[in-house]
Design a protein around this motif. Sequence first.
Motif, mmCIF file in Angstrom:
data_model
loop_
_atom_site.group_PDB
_atom_site.id
_atom_site.type_symbol
_atom_site.label_atom_id
_atom_site.label_comp_id
_atom_site.label_asym_id
_atom_site.label_seq_id
_atom_site.Cartn_x
_atom_site.Cartn_y
_atom_site.Cartn_z
ATOM 1 N N ARG A 82 138.171 37.913 103.386
ATOM 2 C CA ARG A 82 138.144 37.447 102.000
ATOM 3 C C ARG A 82 139.478 36.785 101.632
ATOM 4 O O ARG A 82 139.516 35.870 100.819
ATOM 5 N N CYS A 109 124.102 37.211 94.793
ATOM 6 C CA CYS A 109 124.130 35.854 95.345
ATOM 7 C C CYS A 109 123.468 34.878 94.377
ATOM 8 O O CYS A 109 122.322 35.069 93.974
ATOM 9 N N CYS A 125 128.671 29.446 100.922
ATOM 10 C CA CYS A 125 128.825 30.085 102.230
ATOM 11 C C CYS A 125 128.350 29.145 103.344
ATOM 12 O O CYS A 125 128.987 29.024 104.389
ATOM 13 N N GLU A 178 132.529 34.462 103.842
ATOM 14 C CA GLU A 178 132.951 35.522 102.919
ATOM 15 C C GLU A 178 134.040 35.021 101.990
ATOM 16 O O GLU A 178 134.040 35.305 100.792
ATOM 17 N N GLN A 179 134.964 34.236 102.555
ATOM 18 C CA GLN A 179 136.030 33.707 101.719
ATOM 19 C C GLN A 179 135.476 32.690 100.718
ATOM 20 O O GLN A 179 135.900 32.639 99.576
ATOM 21 N N CYS A 235 132.497 32.490 99.337
ATOM 22 C CA CYS A 235 131.529 32.997 98.359
ATOM 23 C C CYS A 235 132.148 33.038 96.964
ATOM 24 O O CYS A 235 133.259 33.527 96.791
ATOM 25 N N GLU A 268 132.716 39.760 93.701
ATOM 26 C CA GLU A 268 132.747 40.499 94.961
ATOM 27 C C GLU A 268 131.880 39.673 95.911
ATOM 28 O O GLU A 268 130.758 39.313 95.544
ATOM 29 N N ALA A 269 132.415 39.344 97.064
ATOM 30 C CA ALA A 269 131.669 38.475 97.971
ATOM 31 C C ALA A 269 130.257 39.028 98.203
ATOM 32 O O ALA A 269 130.076 40.224 98.439
ATOM 33 N N LYS A 309 129.379 39.207 103.624
ATOM 34 C CA LYS A 309 130.584 39.809 104.200
ATOM 35 C C LYS A 309 130.469 39.900 105.704
ATOM 36 O O LYS A 309 129.378 40.085 106.245
#
Lengths: 279, 218
Positions: free
Chosen positions: B96, B140, B152, B192-193, B195, B199-200, B203
């Motif tokens: 992340r 999401c 993503c 993940e980064q 997203c 909170e992602a 993951k």
Amino acid sequence: MSETAPAATERGLWQRNKWLLLRRTTQFSILFLFLLGPWFGIWWLKGNLASSVVLDTIGLTDPFILLQSLASGHAAGQAAVFGAVIVLMFYLLVGGRVYCSWVCPINVVTDAANWLRNRLKLNLSWQLKKSTRLWIMVMALATSAITGAIAWEAVNPITMLQRGLVFGMGLAWVIVLAVFLFDLVVTRRGWCSHLCPVGAFYGLVGKRSLVRMNAPERTACTDCGDCFRVCPEPHVIIPALKPEKDTDTSVILDSDCTNCGRCIDVCDEEVFRFSTRFG
Amino acid sequence: MKSNMSDRLNRRQFIGQCAHTVGSMSILGLLLGTYTRQSASTPARAIRPPGAIAEEDFTGACVRCGLCVRDCPYDTLKLAEFGSDVATGTPYFIARDIPCEMCEDIPCVAACPTDALSKDLTDIRDADMGVAVLTGPDTCYSVTGVAHCRACYVACPIRDEAITMEQKRVGNRIYFEPTVHAQHCTGCGKCEQGCVTEEASIKVLPRHLAKHDAGRIA
């Protein structure tokens, strides 16, 4: 006045602290070389005391850490083995425990603790055997073999401090502080001279090493005891300085000697000097 | 008689000494061993560098020198500090924060002196740092229909292979679900980064924690 204590006045501040200063300079220079990268982007020395690369060409690896890795069952990489051989050859030449007094950053911590212990006249000392560190070394290797991990690196204050300074400290100060307090209030010269398995390992490496401390002018000794008081491993001095027979060698052959040279500094009679193991 | 006595005493002393040494070192060894084992249980969010050998072997192979960290051009890798929940001195990254950029020359592996990062990894696409999982289908944006997000998917360096946007239908509603294909995913963490949810929602997890296809077939 000057006639009653001629030696004391002849030897200036520099002569009385030369080897100590050279040693501190070396210790801090090595640390500084490691910090040149992260601080200034000059990567002459990359990595840390566990394994490093000099000028992007020569790899160096700590042989005791590598030995634990081998004990854990990992067939180490070529670079690491080669790097450990270079390090071993160096210490075979200059003396195994030169690592302790000229490289190890914890030595600065324990020397400071000992200095403060003397200043505060803290005389209580929990007795530990010199052989303890050898057994801890065996224990560390056995634990590595059983757990499959490099066991001593989970707690090793040396790499903890050095890695901490170069990569980020975290809570490593706790371990360093523990070592400092241990040497200050629990046992005189407790860590380096009794417990540290890294020192025990380098002591074994230096069993047959070339560069030695020597007491060629031992007949000039006035029994003042300065060298014994300042030496981290005073038992090594006795056979060379106070031999049973006059024909016994004046070379300090005990591999516990760290070649720190402090005895040269403090001896006003200039009894000591560096030599080879052959005198 | 006297020599017999001292002999017996010596033997007794000798055995006593042995018991003393073996006993104290066993206690120390047990403590150290337990601590070593415990600190080797790496948390799921800490991802090992590409090429890292199996976690149970890694702490015996890695000498904690940080040469992989130094040669990582994106400052992705960190060395665990004492007191953190990753084994002290071992390299890891948090996807992340800074994910792995999947360098083609894999400098971290080249830097490793002990082969804790295995030189067998020659194509970064064979890397197996973990596998991305859609952990938050309820957050999401694309799945819930909040927005036409595909952050993503766009972030993925091997999109259309490791990740696709699969059309799904629930009743009358059509939406696109980020779908990870575990056999291609390297666990680099770019998704993940990327997203956008707080909170992602996707993951990277260690492969043994991710319920996915039969597993990686490299």
